[in-house]
Design an enzyme around this catalytic site. Structure first.
Site, mmCIF file in Angstrom:
data_model
loop_
_atom_site.group_PDB
_atom_site.id
_atom_site.type_symbol
_atom_site.label_atom_id
_atom_site.label_comp_id
_atom_site.label_asym_id
_atom_site.label_seq_id
_atom_site.Cartn_x
_atom_site.Cartn_y
_atom_site.Cartn_z
ATOM 1 N N ARG A 52 0.921 -1.323 0.092
ATOM 2 C CA ARG A 52 -0.106 0.036 0.003
ATOM 3 C C ARG A 52 0.862 1.394 0.084
ATOM 4 O O ARG A 52 2.210 1.151 0.087
ATOM 5 C CB ARG A 52 -0.951 0.070 1.336
ATOM 6 C CG ARG A 52 -0.730 -0.633 2.409
ATOM 7 C CD ARG A 52 0.703 0.218 3.198
ATOM 8 N NE ARG A 52 0.033 1.433 3.589
ATOM 9 C CZ ARG A 52 1.102 2.365 3.860
ATOM 10 N NH1 ARG A 52 2.276 1.796 4.204
ATOM 11 N NH2 ARG A 52 0.946 3.466 4.140
ATOM 12 N N GLY A 53 0.497 2.272 -0.248
ATOM 13 C CA GLY A 53 1.286 3.756 -0.315
ATOM 14 C C GLY A 53 1.163 4.061 -1.770
ATOM 15 O O GLY A 53 1.484 3.018 -2.628
ATOM 16 N N ALA A 54 0.661 5.153 -2.322
ATOM 17 C CA ALA A 54 0.518 5.538 -3.605
ATOM 18 C C ALA A 54 1.916 5.141 -4.390
ATOM 19 O O ALA A 54 1.747 4.400 -5.383
ATOM 20 C CB ALA A 54 0.166 6.885 -3.799
ATOM 21 N N ARG A 89 -7.324 -1.077 -6.983
ATOM 22 C CA ARG A 89 -7.450 0.109 -6.205
ATOM 23 C C ARG A 89 -7.938 1.458 -7.128
ATOM 24 O O ARG A 89 -7.074 2.083 -7.654
ATOM 25 C CB ARG A 89 -6.295 0.368 -5.516
ATOM 26 C CG ARG A 89 -5.574 -0.388 -4.806
ATOM 27 C CD ARG A 89 -6.389 -0.728 -3.322
ATOM 28 N NE ARG A 89 -6.656 0.508 -2.414
ATOM 29 C CZ ARG A 89 -5.649 1.040 -1.427
ATOM 30 N NH1 ARG A 89 -4.516 0.464 -1.641
ATOM 31 N NH2 ARG A 89 -6.002 2.070 -0.746
ATOM 32 N N ASP A 243 -1.767 12.847 0.385
ATOM 33 C CA ASP A 243 -2.201 12.230 -0.614
ATOM 34 C C ASP A 243 -2.484 13.146 -1.827
ATOM 35 O O ASP A 243 -2.569 12.473 -3.011
ATOM 36 C CB ASP A 243 -3.475 11.483 -0.332
ATOM 37 C CG ASP A 243 -3.391 10.403 0.590
ATOM 38 O OD1 ASP A 243 -2.978 10.802 1.907
ATOM 39 O OD2 ASP A 243 -3.018 9.254 0.434
ATOM 40 N N LYS A 254 -4.204 12.065 5.562
ATOM 41 C CA LYS A 254 -5.031 11.199 6.422
ATOM 42 C C LYS A 254 -5.682 11.992 7.483
ATOM 43 O O LYS A 254 -5.250 12.907 8.007
ATOM 44 C CB LYS A 254 -3.930 10.378 7.248
ATOM 45 C CG LYS A 254 -4.524 9.191 8.076
ATOM 46 C CD LYS A 254 -5.370 8.224 7.385
ATOM 47 C CE LYS A 254 -4.466 7.677 6.115
ATOM 48 N NZ LYS A 254 -5.250 6.747 5.374
#
Lengths: 372, 372
Positions: A52-54, A89, A243, A254
């Site tokens: 995960r994590g862009a 995603r 993000d 977040k």
């Protein structure tokens, strides 16, 4: 960064042709490396948040196309692999960006040239991410050093961070934590206050783990505690990721980031956002009120996942059965609360002018395409 | 307030001479009433937090002396009971205040008069708490109604609260929630955003449960979410309790309260503190920096307690084994962020003058005893 003293990326190609990843769903309780051998394995790893994590998702998708091309390099297989990976995603911008870049490179090639080209292109995407983060780290290192100037010699600089904007969200070094690793590796004593970051506890589970693995002193706190620490002079600088940051310097990150920015402003603590340029949204120059905020499952609020005494991963319910929950995933920190935005090209003021000065070509593109 | 439609206090004397309590360690997953028959039972209930909340602890200790006097009303037994009860929660101010009041009443009496007098005095302490909270509720009800004036007819007023300053922390009605119950019972539609309140989750476990038991619509959120809700206009008023409010209007309350006060100020949302007069500390008129903040166990941060799928109460670990944690229990919200302090005598400005106007005799006492 280091794991057990050994430099480790979050994703890499093995000698025998597999894609190796750290299974982040097992952290912090177990360090599990998984070998992905098919594009389906990669799609599952992204969808189940093993990665995960862009930035990391983008790199994983690129390596997924490499695995696909090694099995079947036909036009049909390429299109099918792209579709399967893009569906994992659907809202992740980096995922689509990486897939588009790979398709532009691979589609024009003869099938028998695609596998090698895919490997090279995926490696390049991963290496670019590392280079961007290393540059952000150098700039953030200077900010951390400056923020700690009021500390005595040998006394650690006190950094507070929220969520996980570290190594685990990228291929290496992280964004907000890149400066922490750079400072630590350069011998500057640094200590990190880690917000646990409910509801998914990425701070307690991931940030604490990766700082510990690299040997960086840190302390976990609940999300409620940071304001009190700032009031009592126990935080020198706040560093978070993002993000999406608008062209006006408003920061989507977040949920809970806004509260820490308010406390930093109230207590005179500098508040910096680490933003790789791909996370800057040049199409939004006005008020950020219209940015849609992802609503996540109520179960993330009413329950908590952790390791029981037996070691088994267990979900426990903390709210009454009949109570509803609401779970917005992000909030917007207005530019007026942001001391600076740390990019790979340096530190920008959180404003149109500040960002445009560092990225004039992007600002010009946006203006040319009619962004108001 | 109501439980399953029946008005219920958190503590009461039964017809057969026991003290009945709601075991708050079983909430929200089970509603368990325990009969305490000895002073040792009461001491255990306080120490193990089966009863908690400053006003409720005071009442429980008073009833504990009643049980002690029924078993043995000698001077020695009275002194021993006082010592045992005072040792349960050494820092709770209401506990010592209630024990001192009971001792002043009982010590001068002949032993055979003590049991009946103890019962009457304990009942009076409980009834006084209920009366104070009912008065606070009436004042807070008016504030809630005013804050909701911008809503359309029939649209609920949106209240946000932190921790548990409700019925369960008192004998009945609560402090911050007293106004919510008054408004709801008067037919004003009201909805409460409940901060889960890590690390002990008193919001998710207790506030959500008691609102649900009384039929008040509510939604649980993580502590990170309140600022975002205020930014988007989804909160009309914030109402919290207090463990100690200084004579200058600075508010000591559960960790994280300060962050919500900052967001309320930034978003133009009124922020009220419900403070029964016994929680006002007239000895502190200056800066609150010197107020000691209780440090609680790191395990409250690194682990979470809830109900597993089996229903069994289970503790799960959310942070890595090697990571330290820091757990300050309270923070201080400066008076400048507080819209008003709701007492049993009305709503005071959060300032020396505001509080002194409502409680002139207390302010005069403090001045006479040389408080600077």
């Amino acid at each position: 960064v280091n794991v057990n003293g050994k430099p480790t990326r979050t994703i890499w190609a093995s000698a025998d042709g597999a894609v190796e990843i750290i299974d982040q769903t097992a952290l912090p309780h177990a360090f599990v490396v998984r070998s992905l051998r098919t594009v389906a394995d990669v799609a599952h790893a992204i969808a189940s948040m093993q990665v995960r994590g862009a930035p990391l998702i983008g790199a994983a998708a690129a390596y997924g196309l490499w695995l696909a091309m090694r099995a079947d390099a036909s036009d049909g297989a390429l299109a099918a692999a792209r579709t399967a990976l893009a569906a994992t995603r659907p809202t992740a911008v980096n995922l689509r960006w990486a897939l588009d870049a790979m398709m532009a490179r691979l589609a024009p090639l003869a099938p028998d040239a695609r596998a090698d080209a895919a490997r090279a292109a995926a490696d390049a995407i991963a290496d670019d991410d590392v280079a961007i983060n290393r540059a952000i780290g150098a700039h953030a290192h200077a900010l951390i050093r400056a923020a700690g100037a009021r500390r005595g010699a040998g006394e650690p600089v006190q950094v507070l961070t929220h969520c996980n904007a570290g190594w685990l969200a990228t291929v290496d070094w992280g964004t907000a934590l890149a400066g922490v690793y750079a400072a630590h590796d350069a011998g500057l004593p640094v200590h990190v206050w880690v917000d646990e970051t409910r509801p998914r506890n990425q701070g307690a589970a991931l940030t604490a783990w990766e700082l510990g693995a690299h040997g960086v002193p840190h302390t976990v706190i609940v999300d409620n505690a940071g304001g009190h620490l700032m009031q009592r002079g126990q935080v020198d600088v706040v560093l978070v990721g993002t993000d999406r940051t608008t062209a006006a310097g408003d920061v989507v990150n977040k949920i809970g980031t806004y509260l820490k920015a308010l406390a930093a402003r109230d207590c005179g603590v500098p508040f910096y956002v680490a933003a790789p340029s791909p996370s800057i949204d040049w199409t939004i120059r006005g008020a950020p009120d219209g940015i849609p905020i992802e609503e996540r499952a109520a179960e993330e609020v009413t329950t908590v996942v952790g390791a029981a005494a037996s070691g088994a991963t267990t979900r426990v319910r903390v709210a009454p059965d009949g109570s509803r929950a609401h779970n917005p995933g992000f909030d917007v920190t207005p530019a007026r609360l942001v001391t600076g935005i740390v990019t790979e090209r340096g530190v920008a003021a959180a404003s149109r002018d500040g960002l445009a000065r560092l990225f004039p070509e992007r600002a010009a593109d946006a203006a040319a395409s009619g962004v108001p």
